[in-house]
Design an enzyme around this catalytic site. Structure first.
Site, short mmCIF file in Angstrom:
data_model
loop_
_atom_site.label_atom_id
_atom_site.label_comp_id
_atom_site.label_asym_id
_atom_site.label_seq_id
_atom_site.Cartn_x
_atom_site.Cartn_y
_atom_site.Cartn_z
CG ASP A 13 -1.90 1.06 1.30
OD1 ASP A 13 -2.78 1.06 0.43
OD2 ASP A 13 -1.84 1.94 2.19
CD GLU A 45 16.08 -14.53 3.98
OE1 GLU A 45 15.35 -15.03 4.86
OE2 GLU A 45 16.73 -13.49 4.14
C1 GLC Z 1 -4.20 3.11 -0.67
C2 GLC Z 1 -5.44 2.28 -0.52
C3 GLC Z 1 -6.56 3.15 -0.08
C4 GLC Z 1 -6.21 3.77 1.24
C5 GLC Z 1 -4.88 4.49 1.16
C6 GLC Z 1 -4.34 4.79 2.52
O1 GLC Z 1 -4.30 4.04 -1.68
O2 GLC Z 1 -5.70 1.60 -1.71
O3 GLC Z 1 -7.78 2.46 0.01
O4 GLC Z 1 -7.20 4.68 1.63
O5 GLC Z 1 -3.89 3.71 0.54
O6 GLC Z 1 -3.89 3.63 3.14
#
Ligand code: GLC
Length: 543
Positions: free
Chosen positions: A221, A270
């Site tokens: 993310d 790994e």
């Molecule tokens: C990413 C996720 C989104 C979230 C953001 C903050 O863009 O896809 O849904 O709100 O990160 O974590």
């Protein structure tokens, strides 16, 4: 229509053994499950891991290779789980670690791989580290794991710099003791300080925790956000995210992030079985996206430039070529994606009139995507042709962006409405306890049950397309497509043993038939004079 579902040759890895390493990810079709909206196992109106487990055979039969699950970790849900309070625990609303273990095992038995979401840019404000940092006050070394700063102005009443949150408003919130902390997203999502060795060590340990649990990979993310420019310099402009297309921002796509991913790649390598990572990296260009997938970094990155392209033949051709060209030097597969939990569903987004929905275009766009070399991402419900829900009442909305940004329309809830499984029943088979967002009545006819066995349905189109992708292994492989001459608004490209034609215009187009029809997003008429491609239609031809 479903006779091929029992054909175990489609899942050559199905067994009790760990899935073998085969470069599987290079052409994989990866299905995104948004756990709170997929299937509700315990009848509380919210999807959960037992619900996903029950539906794994559906995903196997659909023909995908892997399942990516959005976060299911312990979280106060300020941003639907992208605010993690404990990276090694499952939120009770989704189940237990035991359920997660069962999910991974069941998936492997069915020949499916599991990819989990990792959220390293920020934690929840309820994470133990952040609570300690707040408690201990200014000057505490524990504050250095986040970005705490004194404010500007006579009494520190102004934020330390001019950065704006992605969800609207300033990217800083003032703690009760007067210091400010940085959050690129909601105030409940404080950003980690990735210069701090404890943060780096902690995430290496979290990676190992989930790899030891048996997951096949991670979706990273905000992979472009971890490292901030030295000194946290002002940007000097508003609407900063709009600048992303022209410039590298001091909080996004900093070169320092790549060192983090090099260290993670060493850990992934790994483990046996080719564990992978895919970057959610919003960068100015596909060329900069390619930096995330150099051979010693991550395996894939989402192709958001493709997602953002209009339904226009010339623009599509350009982005396809650019994407393939950008990945070739780093020898990474290109990825393709049309929908996810953050954007308007493509059945609505690609429609000429954004207030309506156009499943015809969506079907054509999906068949185009699945004919391209590389790996494709499918967001739950797109295989049903689900539209964006545009009329949710304000009182049911949960997207923090809706509440923070004046004038924003809370668009992310509209793509998160729970899946209709059956034509009847309170929540169309989502669960026995209703659904956390209301489903439109029209979704009865879009349910899995209503579409199964109907050769004209979008679900059967996806099933057939994914089956053909497995039967024609050349389809997902390779690094290029060979364009053929085509009239304006039409794309014709050749792959080994295969031609794809795409009519993006609103009118029928007649072409010489390139071969025999394998699959078509709308009925195509082939006569002695040629093939009549109806408007907004993609056809796969065997040649
Ligand atoms: C990413 C996720 C989104 C979230 C953001 C903050 O863009 O896809 O849904 O709100 O990160 O974590």
């Amino acid at each position: 229509m479903t006779q091929y579902l029992a054909d175990s040759t489609r899942h050559p890895h199905a067994s009790d053994q760990p899935v073998a390493a085969t470069d599987w990810w290079r052409d994989a079709v990866i299905y995104q499950v948004y756990p709170r909206s997929f299937a509700d196992g315990n009848g509380d109106g919210m999807g959960d891991i037992p619900g996903v487990r029950e539906r794994l055979p559906y995903l196997r039969d659909l023909g995908v290779d892997a399942v990516w699950l959005s976060p299911f970790y312990a979280s106060p849900q300020a941003d639907a789980g992208y605010d993690v309070a404990d990276y090694r625990a499952i939120d009770p609303m989704f189940g237990t670690l035991h359920d997660a273990d069962g999910l991974i095992r069941d998936a492997h038995r069915l020949g499916l791989r599991i990819i989990v979401d990792l959220v390293p840019n920020h934690s929840s404000d309820q994470h133990e580290w952040f609570k300690q940092a707040l408690r201990e006050g200014p000057g505490s070394p524990l504050r250095q794991r986040y970005h705490f700063r004194p404010g500007k102005g006579g009494n520190g009443e102004l934020p330390p710099n001019d950065w704006e949150s992605v969800f609207g408003g300033p990217a800083w919130t003032r703690a009760a003791d007067g210091e400010w902390f940085l959050h690129l997203f909601a105030p409940e999502q404080p950003d980690f300080n990735w210069e701090h060795p404890a943060v780096q060590d902690e995430f290496r340990s979290i990676l190992r925790f989930w790899l030891d649990m048996g997951v096949d990979g991670f979706r990273i993310d905000v992979a472009h956000g971890l490292v901030k420019a030295d000194g946290l310099p002002d940007i000097g402009a508003h609407e900063q995210l709009k600048l992303l297309g022209n410039d590298v921002l001091p909080f996004f796509d900093q070169d320092g992030v790549h060192e983090v991913y090099r260290s993670w790649r060493r850990i992934l390598d790994e483990y046996h079985g080719e564990r992978i990572a895919v970057a959610e990296a919003w960068t100015p260009t596909v060329e900069r996206t390619a930096n995330y997938v150099r051979s010693d970094e991550l395996h894939q990155a989402f192709n958001f430039q493709y997602l953002g392209t209009k339904w226009d033949a010339a623009e599509l051709r350009e982005v396809i070529d650019r994407s393939l060209d950008a990945m070739r030097p780093v020898a990474a597969p290109t990825t393709w994606v049309l929908s996810n939990h953050d954007v308007v569903r493509h059945a609505t987004r690609l429609s000429a009139d954004q207030r309506t929905y156009d499943v015809r275009r969506a079907r054509a766009a999906s068949l185009l995507m699945l004919a391209l070399p590389g790996s494709a991402y499918v967001y739950q419900g797109e295989e049903l042709g689900l539209p964006e829900v545009t009329d949710l009442p304000d009182e049911v909305r949960q997207d923090p962006a809706f509440f923070r940004a004046a004038g924003q329309d809370g668009f992310r809830d509209g793509c998160r409405v729970p899946i209709p499984w059956t034509a009847e029943g309170g929540s169309y088979g989502f669960g026995s306890g209703g659904s956390w967002l209301p489903q439109p009545a029209s979704w009865a006819s879009l349910s899995v049950e209503a579409q199964t066995g109907d050769p004209a349905s979008t679900l059967e189109l996806y099933r057939a397309a994914l089956r053909l992708r497995r039967e024609l292994p050349g389809l997902g492989a390779g690094e290029s497509v060979h364009w053929q001459d085509a009239p304006q608004g039409v794309l014709v490209f050749r792959r080994p043993g295969f031609v794809c034609t795409v009519n993006t215009t609103g009118a029928p187009v007649t072409l010489p038939a390139p071969g025999t029809v394998l699959l078509s997003s709308a009925p195509v008429e082939v006569t002695a004079d040629g093939a009549v491609l109806p408007s907004d239609t993609t056809v796969w031809w065997a040649v």
